[in-house]
Each structure stands twice: as C-alpha cells, then as structure tokens.
Design a protein around this motif. Structure first.
Motif, PDB file in Angstrom:
ATOM      1  N   THR A   1       0.842  -1.191   0.000  1.00  0.00           N
ATOM      2  CA  THR A   1       0.000   0.000   0.000  1.00  0.00           C
ATOM      3  C   THR A   1       0.883   1.248   0.000  1.00  0.00           C
ATOM      4  O   THR A   1       1.800   1.375   0.814  1.00  0.00           O
ATOM      5  N   LEU A   2       0.604   2.156  -0.920  1.00  0.00           N
ATOM      6  CA  LEU A   2       1.441   3.345  -1.103  1.00  0.00           C
ATOM      7  C   LEU A   2       0.862   4.547  -0.376  1.00  0.00           C
ATOM      8  O   LEU A   2      -0.321   4.876  -0.534  1.00  0.00           O
ATOM      9  N   ASN A   3       1.697   5.173   0.442  1.00  0.00           N
ATOM     10  CA  ASN A   3       1.392   6.488   1.002  1.00  0.00           C
ATOM     11  C   ASN A   3       2.092   7.512   0.119  1.00  0.00           C
ATOM     12  O   ASN A   3       3.325   7.574   0.102  1.00  0.00           O
ATOM     13  N   PRO A   4       1.361   8.314  -0.636  1.00  0.00           N
ATOM     14  CA  PRO A   4       1.994   9.244  -1.581  1.00  0.00           C
ATOM     15  C   PRO A   4       2.989  10.156  -0.887  1.00  0.00           C
ATOM     16  O   PRO A   4       2.702  10.708   0.184  1.00  0.00           O
ATOM     17  N   PRO A   5       4.173  10.351  -1.474  1.00  0.00           N
ATOM     18  CA  PRO A   5       5.175  11.215  -0.849  1.00  0.00           C
ATOM     19  C   PRO A   5       4.872  12.695  -0.982  1.00  0.00           C
ATOM     20  O   PRO A   5       5.427  13.513  -0.247  1.00  0.00           O
ATOM     21  N   CYS A   6       4.021  13.064  -1.930  1.00  0.00           N
ATOM     22  CA  CYS A   6       3.703  14.478  -2.129  1.00  0.00           C
ATOM     23  C   CYS A   6       2.339  14.579  -2.789  1.00  0.00           C
ATOM     24  O   CYS A   6       1.771  13.590  -3.246  1.00  0.00           O
ATOM     25  N   GLN A   7       1.818  15.789  -2.838  1.00  0.00           N
ATOM     26  CA  GLN A   7       0.535  16.062  -3.466  1.00  0.00           C
ATOM     27  C   GLN A   7       0.585  17.422  -4.142  1.00  0.00           C
ATOM     28  O   GLN A   7       1.420  18.266  -3.805  1.00  0.00           O
ATOM     29  N   ALA A   8      -0.317  17.618  -5.094  1.00  0.00           N
ATOM     30  CA  ALA A   8      -0.404  18.898  -5.800  1.00  0.00           C
ATOM     31  C   ALA A   8      -1.871  19.306  -5.872  1.00  0.00           C
ATOM     32  O   ALA A   8      -2.477  19.284  -6.937  1.00  0.00           O
ATOM     33  N   PRO A   9      -2.462  19.683  -4.740  1.00  0.00           N
ATOM     34  CA  PRO A   9      -3.889  20.022  -4.718  1.00  0.00           C
ATOM     35  C   PRO A   9      -4.159  21.366  -5.371  1.00  0.00           C
ATOM     36  O   PRO A   9      -3.240  22.130  -5.686  1.00  0.00           O
ATOM     37  N   SER A  10      -5.425  21.660  -5.571  1.00  0.00           N
ATOM     38  CA  SER A  10      -5.816  22.948  -6.141  1.00  0.00           C
ATOM     39  C   SER A  10      -5.476  24.070  -5.168  1.00  0.00           C
ATOM     40  O   SER A  10      -5.316  23.855  -3.956  1.00  0.00           O
ATOM     41  N   LEU A  11      -5.367  25.281  -5.700  1.00  0.00           N
ATOM     42  CA  LEU A  11      -5.023  26.425  -4.846  1.00  0.00           C
ATOM     43  C   LEU A  11      -6.116  26.717  -3.828  1.00  0.00           C
ATOM     44  O   LEU A  11      -5.829  27.157  -2.712  1.00  0.00           O
ATOM     45  N   SER A  12      -7.362  26.477  -4.194  1.00  0.00           N
ATOM     46  CA  SER A  12      -8.446  26.677  -3.222  1.00  0.00           C
ATOM     47  C   SER A  12      -8.313  25.702  -2.061  1.00  0.00           C
ATOM     48  O   SER A  12      -8.547  26.071  -0.901  1.00  0.00           O
ATOM     49  N   ALA A  13      -7.912  24.455  -2.348  1.00  0.00           N
ATOM     50  CA  ALA A  13      -7.710  23.480  -1.281  1.00  0.00           C
ATOM     51  C   ALA A  13      -6.516  23.856  -0.411  1.00  0.00           C
ATOM     52  O   ALA A  13      -6.553  23.696   0.818  1.00  0.00           O
ATOM     53  N   VAL A  14      -5.453  24.372  -1.028  1.00  0.00           N
ATOM     54  CA  VAL A  14      -4.283  24.800  -0.259  1.00  0.00           C
ATOM     55  C   VAL A  14      -4.658  25.925   0.702  1.00  0.00           C
ATOM     56  O   VAL A  14      -4.306  25.897   1.890  1.00  0.00           O
TER      57      VAL A  14
ATOM     58  N   PRO B   1       0.539  14.513   2.802  1.00  0.00           N
ATOM     59  CA  PRO B   1       1.954  14.642   2.431  1.00  0.00           C
ATOM     60  C   PRO B   1       2.293  16.074   2.005  1.00  0.00           C
ATOM     61  O   PRO B   1       1.396  16.909   1.899  1.00  0.00           O
ATOM     62  N   ARG B   2       3.565  16.328   1.777  1.00  0.00           N
ATOM     63  CA  ARG B   2       3.997  17.691   1.465  1.00  0.00           C
ATOM     64  C   ARG B   2       3.341  18.173   0.175  1.00  0.00           C
ATOM     65  O   ARG B   2       3.026  17.390  -0.728  1.00  0.00           O
ATOM     66  N   VAL B   3       3.150  19.482   0.102  1.00  0.00           N
ATOM     67  CA  VAL B   3       2.416  20.094  -1.003  1.00  0.00           C
ATOM     68  C   VAL B   3       3.376  20.743  -1.985  1.00  0.00           C
ATOM     69  O   VAL B   3       4.280  21.487  -1.593  1.00  0.00           O
ATOM     70  N   ILE B   4       3.187  20.434  -3.263  1.00  0.00           N
ATOM     71  CA  ILE B   4       3.879  21.116  -4.352  1.00  0.00           C
ATOM     72  C   ILE B   4       2.922  22.140  -4.943  1.00  0.00           C
ATOM     73  O   ILE B   4       1.785  21.802  -5.301  1.00  0.00           O
ATOM     74  N   LEU B   5       3.371  23.379  -5.033  1.00  0.00           N
ATOM     75  CA  LEU B   5       2.524  24.441  -5.565  1.00  0.00           C
ATOM     76  C   LEU B   5       2.646  24.498  -7.087  1.00  0.00           C
ATOM     77  O   LEU B   5       3.751  24.529  -7.631  1.00  0.00           O
TER      78      LEU B   5
END
Length: 579
Positions: A273-286, A335-339
């Motif tokens: 099972t993978l825990n994603p190391p990073c995410q790139a959510p929408s700016l509204s979610a950030v 996980p950490r956020v990439i903008l």
C-alpha cells in the motif's frame, strides 16, 4: 548373507490398492499400495495424481506448467503436467460496468464497488465494447485490496495472463469514449518506468488533477503532449517524481518478453500500500487547509506575554490582538504540497498571483541575492514551486475588557485571514511557457531557473524580446466565463499598446484622501478613498507597439539599467488610487 538387488534389476509385479484389507477393518488413508498374494507395500505417487480427489464435475480449474505431447499410435495431441504444475481455482469475476473512471488510464468501475484496471494488457479493438451497462467477465485476475491510501476502491488488475470476456453489450445509449493508444501519457509512463499498481494509480490521480486545473488555460493537448525532444507540461511535472520513487528501475517494461517467457513475471504479483510522498492540490484546497491550520490551537493569549498584557489598557490590548501571522512550509502538510499555478498580475491589487481553475494565491517573488524580481517574462507561464513559505495573516476584532479574559473566546467578534506565498525565483520550475513569450525553459541540475554562459556567468533563460509584456487579467472581462480560466484573449483583438518606463524615487503611505476617479468628477462627492502619492522619474520616451504581444526590448532598461543615467528624465508626482 544375501545382498541387496540393484534397483535397476528390481521389478515389482502387483496391483494398486488403497490399503483396504479383505476383512475391511483398515480404512482408506489416502495412500496407494502395491499388493500381491504375499503382502502389501506402500508406494509414492506424483502430486498430480491427488488432484482426482478435488476435481468436481461442472467446475472450472486452472492448471499451470503444461507441455504439449502426442500419443504414438493415434497421434492425438494432449497436455502433460510436469513437476512444477499447479492446480488453481478458476478465478473469474463478472459484473456490469457502471462508470468509466478514466478511459485513457484503462480504469472502469464494476457494480459501483470494484475498479477494473486494464492498463497492463493490450485492449482489443480499443475497448469499444466497454461502455456503461456492458457485462464483462475477467478470468485469472489479480485482486488488490488497498494499493493506494487515497484510492477508494478495491482493484482487479488484469495482466497479460488475464482473459477479458464481454458477455453482453450495453443496452444503454452510452457514447463510446475512444482510447488513445498514441500519445497516451499514462500508458507511456507506465511502460517506461515499469510501474506497479500503487504507483500507477498515484500517477493517474496526479494527472487527472493537473488536467482539471490547467487545461482551461493552455488546452488539454498542449498540457499532455509527449514528444521525445519536447516534453509537455504534465510530463515535466511527473517524470522527476517517478524517477525519485523508482530510481533503480532503469529497464522499461517489455510486454513481448512477458508473453514469451516460460514463467510469467507479472508486475502485479506483489504490492505494498502506497502512502503518496507528495501532493499537488488545487489552490483553493491549499488556502482552505492553510486557514484551518492557522486557527488550530490558536488562542489570543499566545500573542502576548502575561507580564506585558497585564499592564495594557483595554484599547491597547485589543489593538495588539488585531493582527498576527503564522508561516507554513511544504512539510507542514501531509503529504507535502507542491505548488502549481499560472503566474498572473491582478488588475485590482497590482500584485502577482498564482492561479488555477479553482482560485488565486497572491505571491511575493524575490532573488536569493536580494535583487528585486523583475522577470515579467514569467507572466502567463505555468510554474512549479517546491520550496516556499506560505504566510497566513490573521485579523481579529475583539472587545476583551482585560488581559484576564483572553481565554474567553466570546470576546472575539470577527476573525479573517489573508494568505499569500513567498518564494525565490531560483526555486521556480517553468512547466509551460506562455505562448509567444518564453522560448526556453528554466532548468539547471537541481531545478534552478538560472543557466551558465560560456564565460561562467549566470543568466536567466527568459531574456527574450517577446517576453516584455505584462498581462493584466480583469475578472469582469467575460462574465459568462470562469474568471480563473481566462486564457490569452488579446490575440483576438486588434489593439495597440503604449509602454513607458519610470523609476519610483519616493512614495508616501496609504491613507484616506478626497480622491475620485476621473469618470466620477461630474457626480456627487463621495467619501474619501484610499490612495497614496508617489514621485517618479519618466525614463526615455513612450514606446508604441502595434500589438500587446509584439512588445520588444526597452533600451532604457536593457542598456543603461534602472539608475536612469544618460536617459531623458522628467520628474512627476502621481496620485494612485486603490480600488
């Protein structure tokens, strides 16, 4: 003394029995025996002979490790088991396609419960019959219960050994969604990195979010294009992430080798099972999550020390609590956020913003050496930022009578936040350059935005004459269109523009002044407006351009710098109103 006969000369003659004696006192123990009139001895038998005890009429089974042979007399072909042959239950799942999750990624939903993944095998006739309402049966399929933490369904993974049978066509009037075999970025990255199911599902989720956020700015084809010499924006974003996840996986997947190999090496055989190391959510979610984090565990008493607060009067106490801030880093999110965002300039606040389909996020960009950011060529480009600082300003309206009541939140009448992000220009990665502006991409060994000249000095790769235009997006320009998805509309209009370089030498503070817009001079006087005064030096002469996209270099800036020397100057005082 009798010697033991050599095994090669020993011939046993008897008949096979199951151990039952003539008096039937001994029960069958599951072993075979060789028996004659003088006695009985046990014998071993191949494991395959035991299969007759589990075979049942009308049931289906799978046998592995078979070889082809033929009878000498009749020549009839037959399958022969070997020592490595195994008897497996016939694994078949049948269900109705209720939804197409992602046809380009080969993901289909069965009975609203299970996800069927067909990305690991070629689909006959481009999966034309796989529409909502169709009944399918999959044989010898892998069951993956939780390949990805954020994926809500159990997955049936079809590999090259899986058989997909279309039992019934759909009776619904569902349109056919064609599967693109050429230029399919999902499948290309799947084969290039030989991904397992967890990583593949994470790749698909990142790509879906990326397309949803930015296709309205640049178009889906341009974002997802994949060419060997010129990768698209999505490929630039995803490839470094996959390389970091599978650094030792150099060999691409070869499906022909998998088919012809004697032992099937399936990429779906094992998984974690993978825990994603990073995410790139929408700016509204950030912004939403950042605002939540700024108020978590917040108390007005944290802003003042007790020794300091007990000597404050009511007015000073509430004034000191009116403003505060907190900062968040990429690691503040799990996980950490990439903008990701398109760099724009707000026509209302004149500030730089990162923008996607969902929202905007004001940003402050600077250089690591302290030089002010002035690369207007970035305007309109899709940026990726991994090192940044998210600043959340908190504004409170309170009526605390004294410092002893700071723990009583009933005295907080109103609370608001203002969020912006600040980062260095050197930490910017350009994923897609604005059309007609940036001809090259910011890139260096560590993702920096600077490159080295032959003489050893560094220079930005954005210094192109076409990149000197500042695009202002007016949210009221098209009321019938999403204001966060306004693309470049200036190319369809016949207009010219004028640019004039100036240097700010003095600026006063923002205050209420009796200032009105020119269009309101004939109307009744209104309340004072926020404005400020600045003294500027006009440098050079105004430049007239035939089209906003055809602005060229500004000689005054490129040749003489910003000090204004050797350039015609004129000092003026301007009044700036804030709308």
């Amino acid at each position: 003394m009798q010697s033991t006969l050599p095994r090669t000369y020993l011939i046993l003659v008897g008949y096979l029995a199951d151990g039952r004696q003539e008096n039937k006192e001994k029960l069958v123990d599951g072993c075979l025996y060789v028996k004659d009139g003088t006695g009985i001895i046990p014998c071993e038998k191949p494991n395959q002979l035991l299969w007759h005890r589990v075979f049942q009429l009308g049931h289906r089974y799978t046998i592995t490790g078979l070889s082809m042979s033929s009878l000498k007399k009749s020549g009839q072909m037959m399958f022969v088991t070997s020592v490595s042959s195994c008897l497996l239950p016939y694994c078949a799942e049948q269900g109705f396609i209720t939804k197409i999750l992602n046809v380009q990624a080969g993901l289909f939903l069965l009975d609203n419960k299970v996800c069927l993944c067909l990305a690991y095998q070629p689909l006959l006739n481009s999966a034309r019959g796989l529409r909502p309402g169709a009944c399918v049966e999959v044989i010898d399929v892998h069951l993956l219960q939780k390949p990805l933490v954020s994926f809500p369904f159990t997955v049936l993974g079809a590999c090259l050994s899986t058989t997909v049978v279309l039992r019934n066509f759909s009776r619904l009037s569902t349109p056919y969604q064609p599967l693109a075999s050429s230029g399919n970025l999902c499948l290309q990255l799947l084969f290039r990195f030989n991904l397992g199911m967890p990583l593949y599902l994470w790749l698909v989720s990142l790509l879906e979010t990326f397309e949803e956020r930015f296709s309205c700015f640049f178009g889906r084809c341009r974002l997802l294009s994949s060419m060997h010499q010129k990768p698209g924006a999505a490929e630039k974003f995803l490839v470094p992430l996959l390389q970091a996840m599978v650094p030792d996986r150099e060999e691409a997947r070869d499906i022909y080798k998998e088919i012809l190999s004697k032992r099937h090496q399936c990429p779906l055989h094992k998984y974690l099972t993978l825990n994603p190391p990073c995410q790139a959510p929408s700016l509204s979610a950030v912004c939403r999550v950042a605002e939540q984090k700024s108020w978590e565990g917040f108390s007005p008493s944290q802003l003042l020390s007790p020794l300091e607060a007990q000597h404050m009067g009511t007015q000073e106490l509430n004034r000191r609590l009116a403003w505060s801030y907190c900062t968040l880093s990429p690691e503040s999110f799990q996980p950490r956020v990439i903008l990701l965002g398109v760099l724009r300039v707000s026509s209302r606040s004149s500030s730089l913003q990162l923008q996607d389909k969902s929202s905007t996020l004001p940003c402050v960009i600077s250089h690591k050496d302290g030089i002010p950011f002035a690369q207007t060529a970035l305007i309109g480009s899709l940026l990726q930022v991994e090192n940044y600082q998210l600043v959340v300003e908190r504004f409170l309206k309170t009526d605390f009578p004294s410092w002893e009541h700071l723990e009583n939140l009933e005295h907080v009448r109103e609370k608001k936040t203002s969020i912006y992000v600040q980062f260095y220009f050197e930490d910017v990665q350009v994923l897609h350059a604005a059309e007609g502006q940036i001809q090259k991409v910011l890139r260096s060994g560590n993702g920096s935005s600077l490159r080295k000249k032959k003489d050893g000095s560094t220079t930005s790769e954005l210094e192109t004459p076409e990149a000197k235009m500042l695009k202002l997006e007016d949210p009221k320009a098209d009321s019938g269109r999403d204001e966060n998805c306004q693309g470049d509309q200036s190319s369809t209009r016949k207009m010219s523009c004028v640019s004039h370089l100036f240097l700010v030498t003095q600026k006063e503070g923002l205050m209420l002044r009796n200032y009105q817009l020119p269009a309101e001079e004939a109307k009744e006087a209104k309340e004072p407006q926020h404005s400020f005064q600045a003294t500027v030096l006009w440098l050079g002469r105004p430049q007239l351009w035939s089209h906003p996209r055809k602005t060229g270099d500004l000689p005054e800036l490129e040749e003489t710098g910003c000090d204004g020397k050797d350039v015609m100057q004129q000092e003026v005082r301007q009044l700036w109103g804030v709308v």
